[in-house]
Design a protein around this motif. Structure first.
Motif, PDB file in Angstrom:
ATOM      1  N   VAL A   1       0.857  -1.178   0.000  1.00 31.12           N
ATOM      2  CA  VAL A   1       0.000   0.000   0.000  1.00 31.12           C
ATOM      3  C   VAL A   1       0.897   1.233   0.000  1.00 31.12           C
ATOM      4  O   VAL A   1       1.830   1.337   0.806  1.00 31.12           O
ATOM      5  N   MET A   2       0.581   2.172  -0.915  1.00 32.62           N
ATOM      6  CA  MET A   2       1.376   3.397  -0.975  1.00 32.62           C
ATOM      7  C   MET A   2       0.764   4.429  -0.029  1.00 32.62           C
ATOM      8  O   MET A   2      -0.452   4.537   0.078  1.00 32.62           O
ATOM      9  N   ASN A   3       1.613   5.161   0.617  1.00 31.07           N
ATOM     10  CA  ASN A   3       1.099   6.222   1.460  1.00 31.07           C
ATOM     11  C   ASN A   3       0.854   7.477   0.618  1.00 31.07           C
ATOM     12  O   ASN A   3       1.098   7.490  -0.595  1.00 31.07           O
ATOM     13  N   TYR A   4       0.393   8.512   1.244  1.00 36.42           N
ATOM     14  CA  TYR A   4       0.005   9.740   0.543  1.00 36.42           C
ATOM     15  C   TYR A   4       1.174  10.350  -0.214  1.00 36.42           C
ATOM     16  O   TYR A   4       1.035  10.768  -1.358  1.00 36.42           O
ATOM     17  N   GLU A   5       2.350  10.388   0.416  1.00 36.79           N
ATOM     18  CA  GLU A   5       3.500  11.014  -0.227  1.00 36.79           C
ATOM     19  C   GLU A   5       3.913  10.271  -1.495  1.00 36.79           C
ATOM     20  O   GLU A   5       4.233  10.877  -2.518  1.00 36.79           O
ATOM     21  N   GLU A   6       3.876   8.933  -1.423  1.00 36.21           N
ATOM     22  CA  GLU A   6       4.240   8.141  -2.601  1.00 36.21           C
ATOM     23  C   GLU A   6       3.234   8.344  -3.735  1.00 36.21           C
ATOM     24  O   GLU A   6       3.612   8.466  -4.895  1.00 36.21           O
ATOM     25  N   GLN A   7       1.950   8.361  -3.373  1.00 35.97           N
ATOM     26  CA  GLN A   7       0.921   8.604  -4.390  1.00 35.97           C
ATOM     27  C   GLN A   7       1.110   9.979  -5.019  1.00 35.97           C
ATOM     28  O   GLN A   7       1.040  10.121  -6.247  1.00 35.97           O
ATOM     29  N   LEU A   8       1.350  10.962  -4.181  1.00 31.26           N
ATOM     30  CA  LEU A   8       1.550  12.326  -4.677  1.00 31.26           C
ATOM     31  C   LEU A   8       2.770  12.384  -5.587  1.00 31.26           C
ATOM     32  O   LEU A   8       2.733  12.983  -6.667  1.00 31.26           O
ATOM     33  N   LYS A   9       3.847  11.726  -5.178  1.00 32.88           N
ATOM     34  CA  LYS A   9       5.072  11.731  -5.974  1.00 32.88           C
ATOM     35  C   LYS A   9       4.838  11.066  -7.330  1.00 32.88           C
ATOM     36  O   LYS A   9       5.276  11.573  -8.363  1.00 32.88           O
ATOM     37  N   LYS A  10       4.106   9.943  -7.341  1.00 31.79           N
ATOM     38  CA  LYS A  10       3.837   9.258  -8.613  1.00 31.79           C
ATOM     39  C   LYS A  10       2.953  10.108  -9.525  1.00 31.79           C
ATOM     40  O   LYS A  10       3.189  10.175 -10.737  1.00 31.79           O
ATOM     41  N   LEU A  11       1.952  10.753  -8.957  1.00 29.98           N
ATOM     42  CA  LEU A  11       1.090  11.619  -9.769  1.00 29.98           C
ATOM     43  C   LEU A  11       1.881  12.814 -10.310  1.00 29.98           C
ATOM     44  O   LEU A  11       1.695  13.221 -11.464  1.00 29.98           O
ATOM     45  N   GLN A  12       2.768  13.363  -9.507  1.00 29.67           N
ATOM     46  CA  GLN A  12       3.585  14.478  -9.979  1.00 29.67           C
ATOM     47  C   GLN A  12       4.516  14.030 -11.096  1.00 29.67           C
ATOM     48  O   GLN A  12       4.694  14.739 -12.091  1.00 29.67           O
ATOM     49  N   GLU A  13       5.101  12.846 -10.958  1.00 29.97           N
ATOM     50  CA  GLU A  13       5.962  12.334 -12.015  1.00 29.97           C
ATOM     51  C   GLU A  13       5.183  12.112 -13.298  1.00 29.97           C
ATOM     52  O   GLU A  13       5.655  12.429 -14.393  1.00 29.97           O
TER      53      GLU A  13
ATOM     54  N   SER B   1       2.435  13.669 -14.206  1.00 35.35           N
ATOM     55  CA  SER B   1       2.054  14.954 -14.785  1.00 35.35           C
ATOM     56  C   SER B   1       3.258  15.645 -15.428  1.00 35.35           C
ATOM     57  O   SER B   1       3.131  16.239 -16.503  1.00 35.35           O
ATOM     58  N   THR B   2       4.432  15.545 -14.815  1.00 39.88           N
ATOM     59  CA  THR B   2       5.607  16.151 -15.440  1.00 39.88           C
ATOM     60  C   THR B   2       5.968  15.434 -16.726  1.00 39.88           C
ATOM     61  O   THR B   2       6.404  16.062 -17.699  1.00 39.88           O
ATOM     62  N   ALA B   3       5.754  14.106 -16.753  1.00 42.13           N
ATOM     63  CA  ALA B   3       6.019  13.364 -17.992  1.00 42.13           C
ATOM     64  C   ALA B   3       5.070  13.829 -19.091  1.00 42.13           C
ATOM     65  O   ALA B   3       5.488  14.024 -20.246  1.00 42.13           O
ATOM     66  N   LYS B   4       3.809  14.035 -18.740  1.00 40.43           N
ATOM     67  CA  LYS B   4       2.848  14.518 -19.734  1.00 40.43           C
ATOM     68  C   LYS B   4       3.224  15.918 -20.214  1.00 40.43           C
ATOM     69  O   LYS B   4       3.136  16.218 -21.402  1.00 40.43           O
ATOM     70  N   VAL B   5       3.639  16.768 -19.297  1.00 39.87           N
ATOM     71  CA  VAL B   5       4.035  18.125 -19.679  1.00 39.87           C
ATOM     72  C   VAL B   5       5.246  18.081 -20.604  1.00 39.87           C
ATOM     73  O   VAL B   5       5.310  18.806 -21.605  1.00 39.87           O
ATOM     74  N   LYS B   6       6.202  17.199 -20.306  1.00 42.50           N
ATOM     75  CA  LYS B   6       7.380  17.075 -21.159  1.00 42.50           C
ATOM     76  C   LYS B   6       7.000  16.586 -22.552  1.00 42.50           C
ATOM     77  O   LYS B   6       7.547  17.055 -23.556  1.00 42.50           O
ATOM     78  N   GLU B   7       6.054  15.637 -22.611  1.00 46.85           N
ATOM     79  CA  GLU B   7       5.590  15.157 -23.916  1.00 46.85           C
ATOM     80  C   GLU B   7       4.964  16.295 -24.702  1.00 46.85           C
ATOM     81  O   GLU B   7       5.229  16.459 -25.899  1.00 46.85           O
ATOM     82  N   LYS B   8       4.137  17.085 -24.048  1.00 48.47           N
ATOM     83  CA  LYS B   8       3.506  18.222 -24.719  1.00 48.47           C
ATOM     84  C   LYS B   8       4.568  19.216 -25.192  1.00 48.47           C
ATOM     85  O   LYS B   8       4.480  19.745 -26.302  1.00 48.47           O
ATOM     86  N   GLU B   9       5.566  19.478 -24.351  1.00 40.45           N
ATOM     87  CA  GLU B   9       6.622  20.413 -24.740  1.00 40.45           C
ATOM     88  C   GLU B   9       7.401  19.885 -25.936  1.00 40.45           C
ATOM     89  O   GLU B   9       7.764  20.654 -26.830  1.00 40.45           O
ATOM     90  N   LEU B  10       7.655  18.578 -25.963  1.00 42.53           N
ATOM     91  CA  LEU B  10       8.343  17.986 -27.117  1.00 42.53           C
ATOM     92  C   LEU B  10       7.531  18.155 -28.390  1.00 42.53           C
ATOM     93  O   LEU B  10       8.065  18.479 -29.454  1.00 42.53           O
ATOM     94  N   LYS B  11       6.217  17.940 -28.281  1.00 39.75           N
ATOM     95  CA  LYS B  11       5.356  18.131 -29.446  1.00 39.75           C
ATOM     96  C   LYS B  11       5.400  19.578 -29.909  1.00 39.75           C
ATOM     97  O   LYS B  11       5.460  19.860 -31.108  1.00 39.75           O
ATOM     98  N   ILE B  12       5.376  20.500 -28.967  1.00 31.58           N
ATOM     99  CA  ILE B  12       5.421  21.923 -29.311  1.00 31.58           C
ATOM    100  C   ILE B  12       6.750  22.252 -29.981  1.00 31.58           C
ATOM    101  O   ILE B  12       6.789  22.970 -30.992  1.00 31.58           O
ATOM    102  N   MET B  13       7.838  21.713 -29.458  1.00 32.51           N
ATOM    103  CA  MET B  13       9.142  21.977 -30.047  1.00 32.51           C
ATOM    104  C   MET B  13       9.223  21.412 -31.471  1.00 32.51           C
ATOM    105  O   MET B  13       9.778  22.051 -32.368  1.00 32.51           O
ATOM    106  N   GLU B  14       8.630  20.222 -31.683  1.00 28.08           N
ATOM    107  CA  GLU B  14       8.619  19.659 -33.030  1.00 28.08           C
ATOM    108  C   GLU B  14       7.838  20.562 -33.970  1.00 28.08           C
ATOM    109  O   GLU B  14       8.265  20.818 -35.104  1.00 28.08           O
TER     110      GLU B  14
END
Length: 126
Positions: free
Chosen positions: A85-97, A99-112
């Motif tokens: 079972v993941m605690n709150y901090e782990e869940q938050l960290k995974k969701l942040q990772e 979301s940052t991965a999605k943002v990076k994908e969007k930025e890559l698309k924009i750069m292309e």
């Protein structure tokens, strides 16, 4: 009695030649070159806003999960589950990772897209 009068048909006019490349060179290209930074920042701002819109449901779900977690009474004696079972901090960290991965994908698309736009602009001869 009335006499019929024939209507005169207008003389055919020669078609006007299209001068679009000249218009692009004279009007649009200098504008694009003068305001390139503004255009890039506008596109980047739009992309960030769209990304935030797409992340809003995830943030709402996260807030709901936090409220449910805080409101739920802790079980006194529960057997350990098979999956950890993941605690709150782990869940938050995974969701942040995620979301940052999605943002990076969007930025890559924009750069292309920006690279494609720059190559198109570079191919237009002044």
């Amino acid at each position: 009695m009335r006499r019929r009068t024939r209507k005169k048909t207008p003389a055919p006019r020669p078609p006007v030649p299209v001068t679009e490349p000249e218009m692009v060179e004279k009007e649009i290209m200098p504008f694009v070159l003068r305001h390139e930074d503004e255009i890039i920042s506008y596109i980047r701002d739009k992309a960030v806003k769209e990304t935030m819109k797409s992340l809003a449901p995830l943030l709402e779900k996260l807030e709901e999960a936090v409220k449910q977690h805080e409101a739920a009474p802790a079980p006194v004696a529960a057997p350990p589950p098979e999956t950890p079972v993941m605690n709150y901090e782990e869940q938050l960290k995974k969701l942040q990772e995620a979301s940052t991965a999605k943002v990076k994908e969007k930025e890559l698309k924009i750069m292309e897209r920006m690279n494609k736009l720059n190559t198109r602009l570079g191919n237009i001869k002044p």
